[in-house]
Design a protein around this motif. Structure first.
Motif, PDB file in Angstrom:
ATOM      1  N   ILE A  60      -4.637 -17.094  -0.205  1.00 18.01           N
ATOM      2  CA  ILE A  60      -4.016 -15.685  -0.691  1.00 18.01           C
ATOM      3  C   ILE A  60      -4.690 -15.118  -1.657  1.00 18.01           C
ATOM      4  O   ILE A  60      -4.965 -13.944  -1.294  1.00 18.01           O
ATOM      5  CB  ILE A  60      -2.204 -15.923  -1.030  1.00 18.01           C
ATOM      6  CG1 ILE A  60      -1.630 -16.412  -0.065  1.00 18.01           C
ATOM      7  CG2 ILE A  60      -1.972 -14.650  -1.750  1.00 18.01           C
ATOM      8  CD1 ILE A  60       0.074 -16.970  -0.509  1.00 18.01           C
ATOM      9  N   GLU A  61      -5.410 -15.750  -2.312  1.00 18.00           N
ATOM     10  CA  GLU A  61      -6.221 -15.039  -3.249  1.00 18.00           C
ATOM     11  C   GLU A  61      -7.433 -14.341  -2.733  1.00 18.00           C
ATOM     12  O   GLU A  61      -7.942 -13.119  -2.823  1.00 18.00           O
ATOM     13  CB  GLU A  61      -6.771 -15.792  -4.402  1.00 18.00           C
ATOM     14  CG  GLU A  61      -5.616 -16.143  -5.549  1.00 18.00           C
ATOM     15  CD  GLU A  61      -4.955 -14.716  -6.064  1.00 18.00           C
ATOM     16  OE1 GLU A  61      -5.755 -13.777  -6.459  1.00 18.00           O
ATOM     17  OE2 GLU A  61      -3.852 -14.638  -6.070  1.00 18.00           O
ATOM     18  N   ARG A  64      -6.244 -11.457  -0.833  1.00 16.63           N
ATOM     19  CA  ARG A  64      -5.935 -10.124  -1.899  1.00 16.63           C
ATOM     20  C   ARG A  64      -7.430  -9.533  -2.374  1.00 16.63           C
ATOM     21  O   ARG A  64      -7.478  -8.439  -2.574  1.00 16.63           O
ATOM     22  CB  ARG A  64      -5.402 -10.607  -3.190  1.00 16.63           C
ATOM     23  CG  ARG A  64      -3.883 -11.007  -2.742  1.00 16.63           C
ATOM     24  CD  ARG A  64      -3.043 -11.330  -4.172  1.00 16.63           C
ATOM     25  NE  ARG A  64      -1.703 -11.478  -3.646  1.00 16.63           N
ATOM     26  CZ  ARG A  64      -1.036 -12.580  -4.283  1.00 16.63           C
ATOM     27  NH1 ARG A  64      -1.345 -13.193  -5.454  1.00 16.63           N
ATOM     28  NH2 ARG A  64       0.408 -12.673  -3.888  1.00 16.63           N
ATOM     29  N   LYS A  65      -8.300 -10.264  -2.530  1.00 18.57           N
ATOM     30  CA  LYS A  65      -9.573  -9.723  -2.809  1.00 18.57           C
ATOM     31  C   LYS A  65     -10.273  -9.071  -1.866  1.00 18.57           C
ATOM     32  O   LYS A  65     -10.577  -8.000  -1.796  1.00 18.57           O
ATOM     33  CB  LYS A  65     -10.510 -10.913  -3.085  1.00 18.57           C
ATOM     34  CG  LYS A  65     -12.031 -10.632  -3.298  1.00 18.57           C
ATOM     35  CD  LYS A  65     -12.523  -9.951  -4.693  1.00 18.57           C
ATOM     36  CE  LYS A  65     -13.887  -9.792  -4.740  1.00 18.57           C
ATOM     37  NZ  LYS A  65     -14.447  -8.272  -4.781  1.00 18.57           N
ATOM     38  N   SER A  67      -8.411  -7.215   0.533  1.00 16.04           N
ATOM     39  CA  SER A  67      -7.592  -6.166   0.421  1.00 16.04           C
ATOM     40  C   SER A  67      -7.861  -5.064  -0.389  1.00 16.04           C
ATOM     41  O   SER A  67      -7.951  -3.970  -0.080  1.00 16.04           O
ATOM     42  CB  SER A  67      -6.154  -6.511   0.379  1.00 16.04           C
ATOM     43  OG  SER A  67      -5.537  -6.950  -0.849  1.00 16.04           O
ATOM     44  N   ARG A 138       1.014  -2.367   5.770  1.00 19.86           N
ATOM     45  CA  ARG A 138       1.121  -3.513   5.366  1.00 19.86           C
ATOM     46  C   ARG A 138       0.613  -4.837   5.973  1.00 19.86           C
ATOM     47  O   ARG A 138       0.699  -4.498   7.479  1.00 19.86           O
ATOM     48  CB  ARG A 138       2.308  -3.907   4.815  1.00 19.86           C
ATOM     49  CG  ARG A 138       3.155  -2.786   3.994  1.00 19.86           C
ATOM     50  CD  ARG A 138       4.672  -3.225   3.637  1.00 19.86           C
ATOM     51  NE  ARG A 138       5.457  -2.951   4.802  1.00 19.86           N
ATOM     52  CZ  ARG A 138       6.033  -1.634   5.019  1.00 19.86           C
ATOM     53  NH1 ARG A 138       5.869  -0.558   4.276  1.00 19.86           N
ATOM     54  NH2 ARG A 138       6.747  -1.378   5.893  1.00 19.86           N
ATOM     55  N   THR A 155       3.727 -13.833   1.928  1.00 19.15           N
ATOM     56  CA  THR A 155       3.226 -12.800   0.894  1.00 19.15           C
ATOM     57  C   THR A 155       2.961 -11.531   1.908  1.00 19.15           C
ATOM     58  O   THR A 155       2.609 -11.468   3.004  1.00 19.15           O
ATOM     59  CB  THR A 155       1.807 -13.062   0.160  1.00 19.15           C
ATOM     60  OG1 THR A 155       1.661 -12.125  -0.685  1.00 19.15           O
ATOM     61  CG2 THR A 155       0.514 -13.214   1.114  1.00 19.15           C
ATOM     62  N   LEU A 157       0.599  -7.925   1.822  1.00 22.84           N
ATOM     63  CA  LEU A 157      -0.899  -7.481   1.375  1.00 22.84           C
ATOM     64  C   LEU A 157      -0.693  -5.747   1.686  1.00 22.84           C
ATOM     65  O   LEU A 157      -0.439  -5.388   3.034  1.00 22.84           O
ATOM     66  CB  LEU A 157      -1.839  -7.817   1.679  1.00 22.84           C
ATOM     67  CG  LEU A 157      -2.123  -9.541   1.346  1.00 22.84           C
ATOM     68  CD1 LEU A 157      -3.124 -10.039   2.144  1.00 22.84           C
ATOM     69  CD2 LEU A 157      -2.139  -9.510   0.008  1.00 22.84           C
ATOM     70  N   HIS A 160      -6.049  -1.996  -1.003  1.00 26.47           N
ATOM     71  CA  HIS A 160      -5.734  -1.105  -2.210  1.00 26.47           C
ATOM     72  C   HIS A 160      -6.410   0.340  -1.874  1.00 26.47           C
ATOM     73  O   HIS A 160      -6.024   1.487  -2.483  1.00 26.47           O
ATOM     74  CB  HIS A 160      -6.946  -1.627  -3.275  1.00 26.47           C
ATOM     75  CG  HIS A 160      -6.987  -0.976  -4.618  1.00 26.47           C
ATOM     76  ND1 HIS A 160      -7.797  -0.085  -5.188  1.00 26.47           N
ATOM     77  CD2 HIS A 160      -6.183  -1.214  -5.457  1.00 26.47           C
ATOM     78  CE1 HIS A 160      -7.504   0.357  -6.106  1.00 26.47           C
ATOM     79  NE2 HIS A 160      -6.452  -0.382  -6.615  1.00 26.47           N
TER      80      HIS A 160
END
Length: 166
Positions: A60-61, A64-65, A67, A138, A155, A157, A160
């Motif tokens: 997940i991390e 996220r990076k 995204s 999303r 989750t 995402l 950004h």
């Protein structure tokens, strides 16, 4: 002291008393072994779930990076932290207008970062099934592992770059 009192003190333990005491001792030892086995089994399941949880959190991390980095042209890498963020607006504007940023982000992920499943090296090994669902801007990601009890982590995402949509 009478002769009767002396005889009772010298008689010792009878066979039924020895059998009952032995039976009680065996029950206590067996219950102790069962509880120890149950505790060790529970600790093994807990360790397996913990390994699966850590593997999912790491993935997940990573997402996220990615995204955050999606369509980023400046200010996204560690050596550019003092620079202003800039995104590829030429690519971003049509995606924003079509509300298709989630699908574009999913299709831009490297194949190594969007597996359908992955295995966690625990005892026994656990396979984690991954589901990706793009919905407008999303990306929903769900991880399901057959642990005891089953584990499901989800989750959502939003890249950004969405903050730069006109």
């Amino acid at each position: 002291m009478t002769s009767r009192q002396r005889k009772q003190g010298n008689e010792g333990i009878s066979l039924p008393e020895v059998l009952i005491a032995s039976f009680i001792l065996i029950l206590v030892v067996l219950n102790s072994i069962r509880m120890t086995t149950s505790a060790l089994s529970g600790m093994g399941r807990s360790k397996s779930r913990s390994l699966v949880d850590v593997a999912i959190a790491e993935r997940i991390e990573t997402l996220r990076k990615q995204s955050f980095d999606f369509l980023c042209t400046q200010g996204c890498s560690n050596d550019e932290l003092t620079q202003a963020l800039k995104y590829d607006l030429t690519t971003l504007k049509p995606l924003c207008a079509e509300k298709n940023l989630g699908e574009a982000f999913l299709s831009n992920l490297p194949p190594t970062d969007k597996p359908e499943s992955f295995s966690v090296a625990s005892i026994p090994p656990v396979t984690v099934e991954v589901t990706y669902t793009a919905e407008q801007n999303r990306l929903h990601v769900s991880y399901a592992a057959a642990t005891n009890p089953d584990m499901v982590v989800s989750t959502t995402l939003v890249p950004h770059a969405h903050g730069w949509c006109p």
